[in-house]
Write a protein that holds these residues in place. Structure first.
Motif, short mmCIF file in Angstrom:
data_model
loop_
_atom_site.label_atom_id
_atom_site.label_comp_id
_atom_site.label_asym_id
_atom_site.label_seq_id
_atom_site.Cartn_x
_atom_site.Cartn_y
_atom_site.Cartn_z
N GLY A 39 11.27 -95.05 35.17
CA GLY A 39 12.45 -95.37 35.98
C GLY A 39 12.55 -96.86 36.19
N TYR A 40 13.75 -97.43 36.17
CA TYR A 40 14.05 -98.85 36.39
C TYR A 40 13.69 -99.75 35.21
CZ TYR A 40 14.57 -97.65 41.36
OH TYR A 40 14.95 -97.10 42.54
N GLY A 41 12.48 -99.65 34.70
CA GLY A 41 12.00 -100.62 33.70
C GLY A 41 12.29 -100.17 32.28
N ALA A 42 11.95 -101.03 31.31
CA ALA A 42 12.40 -100.86 29.93
C ALA A 42 11.35 -100.22 29.01
CB ALA A 42 12.82 -102.20 29.36
N ASN A 43 10.14 -99.95 29.52
CA ASN A 43 9.09 -99.40 28.64
C ASN A 43 8.55 -98.05 29.10
OD1 ASN A 43 8.22 -102.73 28.13
ND2 ASN A 43 8.64 -101.34 26.43
N PRO A 44 9.42 -97.07 29.32
CA PRO A 44 8.92 -95.77 29.81
C PRO A 44 7.97 -95.09 28.82
CG PRO A 44 11.24 -95.61 29.19
CD PRO A 44 10.88 -97.06 29.15
N VAL A 45 8.26 -95.20 27.54
CA VAL A 45 7.43 -94.52 26.55
C VAL A 45 6.06 -95.18 26.45
CG1 VAL A 45 7.22 -93.92 24.11
CG2 VAL A 45 9.45 -93.76 25.26
N SER A 79 15.69 -90.99 30.45
CA SER A 79 15.71 -89.65 29.90
C SER A 79 15.99 -89.64 28.39
CB SER A 79 16.82 -88.86 30.61
OG SER A 79 16.33 -87.63 31.00
N THR A 80 16.91 -90.53 27.98
CA THR A 80 17.27 -90.57 26.56
C THR A 80 16.14 -91.17 25.72
OG1 THR A 80 18.24 -92.77 26.69
CG2 THR A 80 19.71 -90.91 27.16
N GLN A 81 15.26 -91.94 26.34
CA GLN A 81 14.20 -92.64 25.62
C GLN A 81 12.95 -91.80 25.42
OE1 GLN A 81 14.69 -96.02 24.52
NE2 GLN A 81 16.76 -95.32 25.09
N LEU A 82 12.66 -90.92 26.39
CA LEU A 82 11.35 -90.24 26.41
C LEU A 82 11.15 -89.37 25.18
CD1 LEU A 82 10.97 -89.18 30.16
CD2 LEU A 82 9.86 -91.09 28.95
N THR A 83 9.98 -89.49 24.60
CA THR A 83 9.59 -88.65 23.46
C THR A 83 9.14 -87.30 23.99
OG1 THR A 83 7.34 -89.44 23.67
CG2 THR A 83 8.79 -90.66 22.17
N PRO A 84 9.08 -86.28 23.16
CA PRO A 84 8.59 -84.96 23.60
C PRO A 84 7.20 -85.05 24.21
CG PRO A 84 9.62 -84.78 21.45
CD PRO A 84 9.60 -86.23 21.78
N ASP A 85 6.34 -85.86 23.61
CA ASP A 85 4.98 -86.04 24.14
C ASP A 85 5.01 -86.58 25.57
OD1 ASP A 85 3.73 -85.11 21.97
OD2 ASP A 85 2.91 -87.04 21.28
N ALA A 86 5.85 -87.60 25.75
CA ALA A 86 5.96 -88.22 27.07
C ALA A 86 6.49 -87.20 28.08
CB ALA A 86 6.88 -89.43 27.01
N ARG A 87 7.47 -86.43 27.68
CA ARG A 87 8.03 -85.39 28.56
C ARG A 87 6.96 -84.36 28.95
NH1 ARG A 87 13.32 -84.46 29.19
NH2 ARG A 87 14.62 -86.14 28.40
N ASP A 88 6.19 -83.93 27.97
CA ASP A 88 5.12 -82.95 28.23
C ASP A 88 4.14 -83.50 29.26
OD1 ASP A 88 6.12 -81.14 26.53
OD2 ASP A 88 4.64 -81.47 24.92
N PHE A 89 3.79 -84.77 29.04
CA PHE A 89 2.81 -85.39 29.94
C PHE A 89 3.35 -85.46 31.36
CE2 PHE A 89 0.90 -89.27 31.85
CZ PHE A 89 -0.40 -88.78 31.97
N LEU A 90 4.58 -85.93 31.51
CA LEU A 90 5.18 -86.06 32.85
C LEU A 90 5.34 -84.68 33.50
CD1 LEU A 90 7.92 -88.81 32.30
CD2 LEU A 90 5.65 -89.09 33.29
N ALA A 91 5.70 -83.70 32.70
CA ALA A 91 5.94 -82.35 33.25
C ALA A 91 4.66 -81.74 33.80
CB ALA A 91 6.54 -81.44 32.18
N GLY A 92 3.53 -82.18 33.27
CA GLY A 92 2.27 -81.57 33.69
C GLY A 92 1.60 -82.28 34.87
#
Lengths: 246, 461
Positions: free
Chosen positions: A39-45, A89-102
């Protein structure tokens, strides 16, 4: 043991790297991430990948409201925060999403509670900005020490022997006693988007043996972090505020 | 025979003191040879529960203090009951002196100067004591040893959470010594400690407490508007300069007291430099009408504003400038003046001491030069005043001193250390044969000074 407490990184890779290097030099043997990796910053992944690696090595990582919103959409977010989280949201890779979801909402070890917002009802994302909110959190849990983030402003609250609640604004880089047997709630400042008027990245350094905690301030390459925010087309104010710490 | 009781490796000895809020015991430890004390709060039923809050405040503050003016802390803990182990100070407190009051002005001034040194040491660490009184002032070792402040249970440390902040059954403190702002619940102004020291000086010089020993809030508040009987009315041998200093400390508004503990110590050690105002000559209290005005008229009430917490008095340094009157170019004179003016611009409460060293020849004492020497002394004072006039400082912020010594560097260094000077300013010397042989005074001072040193040099090209 020394524990580094890192809250509100907000996809600021430059600030995260500076704090990790600083904490290592201070002898931090354990890392706790108190939520809001993105959130806010440019390097979420990149930030998520870095923290995931550290989690594999034993770091504790908690969920923040921005991590949740990146997956489920913004609720009760300001315009700025919502715009940034939609982009994230548009930037996150599936891996990143999995990690955050857990990610868990809180973690307890020994006499300590780690949580992004506060202890009484962590998923309501209440801000501990005053003594009243601090008291609600302290009275809702058993932990002697509570460490949280979420407000982006350093603060320390304590319950005295006569059950009075005292509030203190910690000075930078100074070990403060979290006196035994009293109970304390420490709000770490933000690694990636400080809002207390000091633009330096902020993380907490806890010495469990001495029961002392410091709010460390670390200079980092703000210009690069801000330039990336602009290049990503995120709102200009998100770049600007990094320079002033507001 | 019972087995010795141990707490965290300290062997408990006999009780040596039972105070209002805490008990002191002798303890020993194999790793720490010195005489040690363990302090424990009274936790019995019926004791004030705030006593434990105050004790915990001391547990946070004492381990963070350093220097000769506080007892060294050897550890704190909370099992089986809260405790602090500290160094036992040998010389005893000022309390027994109360049996033989009044005391002479010189003795009181020396005592108060040494206590102000201790307060300065504390204030520089961001801590205000807030309970300065004879029983909390101890002498380290012999008669000339430094003063040590004890009991930090009511103290306020700028950098630490203030556990006492929310103890509303205020005021906490000792009634005769408490500053007006403390009575109003403002904790953390270093000037509160100077007020308490003013009360102590008054008491020691006259044998009477300036505001009595009030027990009720309304009586406590009287000191905000009601001025005490001037010391000289009770003790005619009290010199005007000491009355000036005492009454300045007892000003109800904190900003009218001396700007720092170090500046107070400076005045107490340099009586001739104390600027005498109306306070010095006063022999009666202010008229009834004036006191009533201060009590009821908003324009005349002393302002007791809440300041940012416990700021150390960093904005009130003592600056000393050494002038070589025998060999100072116009340019150097102007450059030194400019440097001092610039420092004053950023440090509005700084005070300036202008120094000159009059060299004496110990090897060949010559009585016929006595008269000439004395004239020289006066002449140099005049020259110092002439130099400093453009600074346009009020008298109490500007002093002039001619030091008579064999070695100029040594005299400047001794002066800086005795008077707790924060910043020394000297002119650089043009290189010459004497310098190459003897070494330069600025270099010697810069190397050995106890404070910051600025060497001023005139750029030639």
């Amino acid at each position: 043991m020394r524990i580094a407490l890192l809250a509100d990184i907000h996809a600021n890779l430059e600030a995260l790297d500076a704090c990790l290097a600083h904490a290592a030099a201070q002898g931090a043997g354990r890392l706790v991430f108190l939520g809001d990796l993105v959130g806010y910053g440019a390097n979420p992944v990149e930030v998520t990948a870095r923290v995931r690696e550290l989690a594999a090595g034993g770091a504790i990582v908690l969920r923040g409201n921005h991590d949740e919103a990146a997956l489920t959409g913004p609720h009760n977010f300001s315009k700025l925060a919502a715009a940034a989280i939609r982009w994230t949201s548009t930037q996150l890779t599936p891996d990143a999403r999995d990690f955050l979801a857990g990610l868990p909402i809180s973690h307890e070890e020994e006499d300590r509670l780690y949580v992004h917002s506060e202890g009484s009802d962590p998923e309501r994302w209440i801000y501990v900005t005053d003594a009243t909110a601090a008291r609600v959190s302290l009275e809702a849990t058993e932990a002697r020490l509570t460490f949280c983030g979420h407000t982006h402003s350093p603060a320390l609250f304590g319950l005295t022997a006569t059950e009075k609640l005292v509030a203190h604004r910690p000075a930078p880089d100074l070990m403060l006693p979290l006196l035994q047997p009293r109970r304390w709630l420490a709000v770490m400042g933000a690694v990636g988007q400080p809002r207390d008027g000091n633009p330096a990245a902020c993380y907490g350094l806890l010495d469990t043996g001495a029961s002392e905690c410091a709010w460390m301030r670390v200079p980092y390459d703000i210009a690069t972090a801000a330039q990336k925010i602009r290049a990503a087309g995120l709102p200009e104010f998100l770049a600007e505020r990094l320079f002033t710490g507001t | 025979m019972n087995a010795p009781v141990l707490i965290a490796g300290f062997t408990l000895g006999p009780v040596v003191h039972r105070g209002g809020m805490a008990v002191l015991r002798e303890v020993t430890h194999p790793d720490h040879p010195g005489p040690l004390l363990m302090k424990m709060p009274k936790l019995a039923e019926g004791e004030d529960p705030a006593a434990i809050v105050s004790f915990e405040m001391e547990q946070m503050i004492l381990p963070r203090l350093t220097g000769p003016h506080v007892p060294k802390c050897y550890g704190t803990g909370h099992e089986p009951t809260p405790w602090i182990v500290m160094e036992r100070i040998g010389g005893g407190s000022l309390l027994p002196m109360l049996k033989r009051l009044p005391r002479g002005a010189d003795e009181v001034a020396a005592l108060a100067a040494a206590t102000a040194d201790a307060l300065d040491g504390l204030h520089r660490q961001g801590v205000v004591h807030l309970d300065v009184k004879p029983s909390n002032i101890l002498r380290r070792g012999t008669e000339d040893g430094p003063m040590v402040l004890v009991d930090f249970g009511l103290s306020r440390a700028a950098m630490l959470p203030d556990l006492m902040e929310e103890e509303f059954r205020l005021p906490y403190g000792t009634a005769p010594y408490m500053a007006p702002e403390q009575i109003m619940g403002i904790r953390g102004d270093p000037a509160s400690d100077l007020f308490a020291l003013g009360v102590l000086m008054y008491f020691f010089v006259t044998g009477r407490r300036p505001f009595g020993d009030p027990q009720r809030m309304a009586e406590l508040k009287e000191r905000i508007w009601s001025d005490p009987v001037p010391p000289r009315a009770l003790a005619p041998e009290c010199p005007p300069w000491l009355q000036e200093v005492i009454l300045r400390c007892l000003e109800p508004a904190p900003e009218r007291r001396p700007a720092s503990a170090a500046q107070l110590a400076f005045d107490l050690r340099n009586p001739e430099a104390v600027a005498l105002g109306p306070r010095a000559e006063k022999l009666r209290r202010d008229p009834w009408s004036k006191r009533i005005q201060r009590r009821f008229h908003p324009d005349f009430q002393p302002q007791l504003r809440r300041k940012a917490a416990a700021l150390p008095q960093r904005d009130a340094p003592i600056v000393a400038v050494a002038l070589d009157l025998d060999d100072m170019s116009k340019e150097m004179s102007a450059a030194l003046l400019d440097m001092v003016a610039r420092l004053l611009a950023i440090r509005p409460n700084a005070r300036v001491a202008c120094l000159n060293v009059l060299r004496t020849n110990l090897l060949r004492p010559d009585n016929t030069l006595d008269r000439e020497g004395r004239n020289k002394h006066v002449q140099r004072l005049l020259e110092l005043r002439h130099w400093s006039a453009p600074l346009a400082l009020p008298e109490y912020r500007l002093t002039h001193h001619v030091l008579e010594a064999v070695s100029a560097g040594g005299a400047i260094l001794e002066y800086a250390s005795q008077n707790r000077v924060d910043h020394l300013i000297l002119g650089a010397k043009a290189g010459g044969i004497t310098q190459r042989v003897l070494g330069s005074i600025p270099a010697e001072v810069a190397r050995d000074a106890p404070c910051s040193v600025t060497i001023v040099r005139v750029r030639e090209f």
